[in-house]
Design an enzyme around this catalytic site. Structure first.
Site, short mmCIF file in Angstrom:
data_model
loop_
_atom_site.label_atom_id
_atom_site.label_comp_id
_atom_site.label_asym_id
_atom_site.label_seq_id
_atom_site.Cartn_x
_atom_site.Cartn_y
_atom_site.Cartn_z
N CYS A 56 0.82 -1.23 0.00
CA CYS A 56 0.00 0.00 0.00
C CYS A 56 0.85 1.27 0.00
O CYS A 56 0.48 2.27 -0.60
CB CYS A 56 -0.91 0.03 1.22
SG CYS A 56 -2.09 -1.30 1.26
N CYS A 75 14.92 5.51 -2.14
CA CYS A 75 14.06 5.12 -3.27
C CYS A 75 12.71 5.80 -3.01
O CYS A 75 12.67 6.85 -2.38
CB CYS A 75 13.93 3.60 -3.37
SG CYS A 75 13.20 2.84 -1.93
#
Lengths: 77, 371
Positions: free
Chosen positions: B188, B333
């Site tokens: 999610c 990231c």
């Protein structure tokens, strides 16, 4: 033979569609090969194939009006 | 035996055909463990507690974060930063004082799984990672516990029951024998999720758990329920037991303890990290650091005000020699999962060196940068 194939999860995200038409396939192995050709990143995803609402193992025969779906694992919780 | 208080409180379900006092007694005597008090865990816990499940265990080692509130409806603003398991347990006890709730503020691991599962009959999988899911599956197989599986992706969700009748029933490995490759399936935090969706899927998991306990109706054993909240289409797919998975499933708890359940598709734990706020302070103090973006070249957004170079995680091992262990490196990231693996790999390679994972990834950094 062309079969309509429903895509779920990340497969639908990559294809940008929840269903695709796949041509020239008579078995689930053909189908997997063709969709991987169409979308090379499918190669890395460990999806399963369902035929007429039954998850099948490799090499199952398919026919034109079969209901086909490709299901990748889901991760979210 | 039901007390007068039980009979009055649970009146609306006691009157259901096939449920009655015996159904309520079964619930009262049942012991259900919920792994993950997040989007799925919230409705599962609410409904199991409300229905009168006698003993509920909650495993979660995380704390409540602001981004949880959009879907994890058992938490409120003052809970931010507190243990999810403990806040959830307190919430449930306030809603139903007739049941017992036990929080476990710890991570499920191969070392503690046997101890944690032993007091319970049903394990509800509300996790958001594959390491926990395969561990739950394998431990349920060995310990003969029923697993109520649920998972979501963006607008879609799925539910199934595994190990209902021991070795005759399908398992999660019958569907997906091995975990996915790193970076192929997003959770999610990376893919996004509509808050209502885990509400729907978690409610179905709670419904299945109650049906299993009270032996009502048909449960989703050998079936995978799938739904799409955008089209409102749902389907029920048959799954068969796959005997080929026996050879890849640990047969004993000892084998589970000896197996690695920290899959590359999930973030590794105990990786040194730095928060956006700390990073900003260290930059203000003029500290010299190198920044490495481990995302693929076509991924955005770019980091605000950070001069970084790009080494995708997939190419990291080929470029190990580009790192100088005398310097400090900040790896990042999108949300910090892949960069956690990059830090993990660099630490293994160099043993020494300052490699830090940017917590929350570029999303957290860019947000902090705007404030």
């Amino acid at each position: 033979m062309t079969v309509k194939t429903n895509l779920f999860g990340v497969l639908a995200d990559i294809a940008e569609s929840s269903a695709i038409e796949v041509e020239g396939v008579t078995t689930t192995n053909d189908l997997v090969r063709e969709v991987q050709k169409k979308f090379p990143s499918f190669h890395r995803i460990n999806f399963v194939v369902s035929v007429n609402r039954r998850v099948v193992s490799a090499g199952e025969n398919i026919s034109e009006n079969d209901e086909i779906a490709l299901l990748p694992p889901f991760s979210g919780g | 035996m039901l007390s007068n208080q039980d009979i009055s409180r649970y009146n609306r379900q006691l009157m259901l055909p096939g449920f009655g006092k015996s159904g309520q007694e079964k619930l009262k005597n049942s012991r259900v463990l919920v792994v993950g008090a997040g989007g799925l865990g919230a409705p599962v816990l609410q409904y199991l507690a409300a229905a009168g499940v006698g003993k509920i265990g909650i495993i979660d080692h995380d704390v409540v974060d602001e981004t949880n509130l959009q879907r994890q409806v058992i938490f409120d603003e003052k809970d931010i930063g507190k243990s999810k398991a403990e806040v959830a347990a307190r919430y449930l006890t306030q809603r139903n004082s007739l049941i017992s709730v036990q929080p476990f503020n710890q991570q499920l691991t191969p070392a503690n799984v046997e101890n944690l599962f032993s007091d319970f009959e049903i394990v509800v999988d509300c996790t958001d990672n594959f390491s926990s899911r395969y561990l739950i599956n394998d431990a349920c197989a060995v310990m003969e516990k029923v697993m109520v599986y649920g998972s979501i992706h963006r607008f879609q969700g799925q539910v199934s029951i595994f190990h209902l009748n021991g070795q005759d029933s399908p398992t999660y490995r019958c569907l997906f024998p091995e975990p996915p490759e790193p970076g192929t399936v997003q959770n999610c935090a990376e893919a996004g999720v509509l808050g209502v969706l885990p509400g729907l899927i978690g409610a179905i998991q709670a419904n299945e758990a109650i049906k299993i306990i009270t032996r009502l109706g048909d449960v989703l054993s050998g079936k995978l329920f799938m739904m799409d909240a955008l089209t409102m289409e749902s389907s029920l797919l048959e799954i068969s037991r796959n005997p080929n998975t026996d050879s890849i499933t640990p047969a004993t708890m000892q084998e589970i303890r000896n197996s690695r359940y920290q899959f590359a598709c999930d973030a590794p734990t105990n990786v040194p990290e730095i928060t956006s706020a700390d990073l900003m302070n260290r930059l203000k103090n003029g500290e010299k650091m190198e920044f490495v973006d481990v995302r693929e070249p076509d991924e955005g957004p770019p980091p605000n005000e950070l001069a970084s170079r790009q080494i995708p995680l997939s190419e990291l091992d080929a470029q190990f020699d580009d790192f100088n262990p005398q310097k400090t490196y900040i790896l990042f990231c999108q949300v910090g999962r892949r960069s956690a693996w990059a830090v993990h790999q660099l630490k293994e390679k160099y043993q020494t060196g300052k490699f830090l994972n940017l917590k929350g990834g570029i999303e957290a950094w860019n947000q902090k940068n705007v404030e």
